[in-house]
Design a protein around this motif. Structure first.
Motif, PDB file in Angstrom:
ATOM      1  N   HIS A   1       0.828  -1.207   0.000  1.00 10.96           N
ATOM      2  CA  HIS A   1       0.000   0.000   0.000  1.00 10.96           C
ATOM      3  C   HIS A   1       0.862   1.257   0.000  1.00 10.96           C
ATOM      4  CE1 HIS A   1      -3.611  -2.287   0.441  1.00 10.96           C
ATOM      5  NE2 HIS A   1      -3.278  -2.770   1.628  1.00 10.96           N
ATOM      6  N   THR A   2       0.296   2.307  -0.560  1.00 10.45           N
ATOM      7  CA  THR A   2       0.974   3.605  -0.551  1.00 10.45           C
ATOM      8  C   THR A   2       1.106   4.112   0.883  1.00 10.45           C
ATOM      9  OG1 THR A   2       0.007   4.107  -2.705  1.00 10.45           O
ATOM     10  CG2 THR A   2       0.899   5.957  -1.446  1.00 10.45           C
TER      11      THR A   2
ATOM     12  N   TYR B   1      -6.602  11.198  -1.426  1.00 14.17           N
ATOM     13  CA  TYR B   1      -7.230   9.981  -0.896  1.00 14.17           C
ATOM     14  C   TYR B   1      -6.544   8.724  -1.430  1.00 14.17           C
ATOM     15  CZ  TYR B   1     -10.818  12.983   1.035  1.00 14.17           C
ATOM     16  OH  TYR B   1     -11.468  13.944   1.756  1.00 14.17           O
ATOM     17  N   ARG B   2      -5.976   8.810  -2.629  1.00 11.80           N
ATOM     18  CA  ARG B   2      -5.237   7.671  -3.178  1.00 11.80           C
ATOM     19  C   ARG B   2      -3.924   7.456  -2.417  1.00 11.80           C
ATOM     20  NH1 ARG B   2      -6.252   3.266  -6.234  1.00 11.80           N
ATOM     21  NH2 ARG B   2      -7.733   4.531  -7.411  1.00 11.80           N
TER      22      ARG B   2
ATOM     23  N   ASN C   1      -3.313   8.573   0.761  1.00 12.38           N
ATOM     24  CA  ASN C   1      -3.486   8.523   2.210  1.00 12.38           C
ATOM     25  C   ASN C   1      -4.037   7.177   2.688  1.00 12.38           C
ATOM     26  OD1 ASN C   1      -3.067  10.260   4.516  1.00 12.38           O
ATOM     27  ND2 ASN C   1      -5.271  10.152   4.868  1.00 12.38           N
ATOM     28  N   VAL C   2      -3.516   6.093   2.137  1.00  9.31           N
ATOM     29  CA  VAL C   2      -3.947   4.758   2.565  1.00  9.31           C
ATOM     30  C   VAL C   2      -3.415   4.469   3.968  1.00  9.31           C
ATOM     31  CG1 VAL C   2      -3.893   2.296   2.033  1.00  9.31           C
ATOM     32  CG2 VAL C   2      -3.990   3.976   0.184  1.00  9.31           C
ATOM     33  N   ILE C   3      -2.116   4.644   4.130  1.00  6.47           N
ATOM     34  CA  ILE C   3      -1.471   4.504   5.449  1.00  6.47           C
ATOM     35  C   ILE C   3      -0.650   5.765   5.671  1.00  6.47           C
ATOM     36  CG2 ILE C   3       0.095   3.136   6.891  1.00  6.47           C
ATOM     37  CD1 ILE C   3      -0.378   0.788   4.964  1.00  6.47           C
TER      38      ILE C   3
END
Length: 449
Positions: free
Chosen positions: A170-171, A307-308, A310-312
């Motif tokens: 994840h990003t 939002y793409r 700001n996953v973690i």
């Protein structure tokens, strides 16, 4: 007594009960814990098992005299602070008491103010010695061997999270002030991930002019613009099967943000001047010293990209909130940059100065300050306070007030501009040198001028 004396213990040793009660009453009124004993043997036994700040002791006592007890205490603890009392004052006994290491010497009957003044002085000395002991312990302490080299609980919590985060693809979004170690965290995630055998590509967006960021990130085709004599791969393409670290992501132009969003969504992108989509398998780690959510609300950053990304997310604490790390880091940098076989050590006063500074440039500023101190200290064994010259001059109270109609953001910008101009002047207007000293990018300096 005006001095705040919480958690201090004073031992009173006197065979006269009325003196013990008087001293206990006076000292407890100043929030000092008091232990009283009526002879020297009990005093020695108590001191053998307990720590006290100050001992107040009569010279003439049965079984064992005060001077003999003073001598034995000082043999056990050369730093012990002892105030002697006597109703039979002579120059000879006073001289003998001071020769044996007494801190002060009071004659009965004494004035309460005289007692308070003596105890206050003694407690100040005791606190200074305790602080110096703590500083020496910090100075001799080595950096912990953990991943982030930190004893700070918040950093240790982040380290625990990192090992879990690294296992996913994840990003990751890392927030923190300039110089807090965002790049170190990004490298750590890469090293703990399944992509560790692949490339780790670091692109500092703030270090590039805005018109070059897109071509640096996505590459370009031959003839895409004046000077594009041949095709060139971008950092995103070079990071294929590995990790791309985008530092200071908030600087990206709207156009670059749109292309990055496409790469994140579809796993493909176009070179500048190109028409053929290029597929990549890249993990994105991004960092910013600005809160992207606030930038989205102000219309300065694309909401869909935020939002793409700001996953973690992780937020690194500034160095001023990591006091336990300042001295070990400073000594590590001293050892690293010293050219002597036996590197210099921090003196207690120098360590005190480092701990009292607020480190706006964080670890990067500390590293630069230590480099300069190592040079200035030369062959001296200990680095002194005067060897440390900090970037920020003291801010006058008037400068900390808002001007009429000025917002907080505008006031902070004004103060930053003043500091930058001062450092620039000290560096003879050499922008690169000033940027290194301030722990910021050259672009940041230009943006504030």
């Amino acid at each position: 007594m005006n001095e705040k004396t919480e958690k201090l213990v004073v031992l009173v040793v006197d065979d006269e009960e009325n003196i013990r009660l008087l001293l206990e009453k006076v000292l407890r009124s100043a929030d000092i814990d008091v232990i009283t004993v009526d002879n020297g043997h009990k005093a020695l036994s108590f001191l053998h098992h307990n720590k006290v700040a100050v001992t107040i002791m009569d010279i003439r006592m049965p079984k064992i005299g005060g001077l003999d007890v003073l001598k034995k205490i000082r043999e056990q603890d050369p730093d012990a602070i002892i105030i002697m009392l006597t109703a039979f004052a002579t120059i000879k006994t006073a001289v003998e008491a001071m020769r044996l290491g007494a801190f002060d010497y009071l004659t009965k009957p004494f004035e309460i103010d005289e007692l308070n003044a003596s105890v206050n002085r003694a407690l100040k000395v005791w606190k200074l010695m305790e602080e110096n002991r703590s500083l020496r312990a910090l100075i001799s302490k080595k950096l912990p061997g953990n991943l982030l080299c930190s004893d700070n609980p918040q950093m240790q919590k982040i380290e625990t999270m990192l090992k879990k985060i690294a296992k996913s693809d994840h990003t990751l979004m890392i927030y923190g002030e300039t110089g807090t170690g965002k790049s170190m965290v990004a490298k750590a995630v890469h090293q703990y991930s399944s992509r560790k055998e692949g490339p780790f590509i670091w692109l500092n967006c703030a270090a590039l002019p805005e018109h070059l960021i897109e071509s640096e990130l996505f590459g370009y085709e031959k003839g895409a613009f004046t000077g594009a004599a041949q095709q060139r791969k971008g950092q995103l393409e070079m990071a294929d099967k590995g990790t791309l670290f985008l530092d200071e992501l908030s600087i990206l132009s709207p156009s670059a943000q749109g292309k990055l969003l496409l790469a994140l969504q579809e796993g493909e992108f176009l070179r500048v001047g190109g028409s053929k989509p290029i597929k990549v398998d890249v993990r994105i780690i991004a960092a910013s010293n600005q809160p992207l959510k606030a930038m989205v609300e102000r219309g300065e950053f694309r909401a869909d990209l935020f939002y793409r990304l700001n996953v973690i997310n992780l937020e690194l604490p500034p160095l001023r909130e990591r006091h336990e790390d300042i001295i070990p880091l400073a000594q590590y940098f001293i050892n690293r940059y010293s050219e002597k076989e036996n590197p210099s050590l921090l003196g207690p006063e120098a360590a005190r100065k480092l701990l009292s500074y607020h480190w706006p440039g964080n670890i990067r500023e500390l590293e630069n300050a230590v480099k300069q101190a190592v040079v200035l200290s030369g062959s001296e064994r200990y680095i002194s306070p005067e060897h440390f010259v900090f970037c920020e001059e003291p801010i006058k109270p008037a400068e900390c007030s808002l001007l009429p109609g000025e917002t907080l953001r505008e006031a902070l910008t004004r103060l930053e501009r003043k500091i930058i101009r001062t450092v620039l002047s000290e560096c003879n207007d050499q922008v690169t040198k000033a940027a290194e000293r301030l722990g910021v990018s050259v672009r940041t300096i230009y943006r504030h001028l």
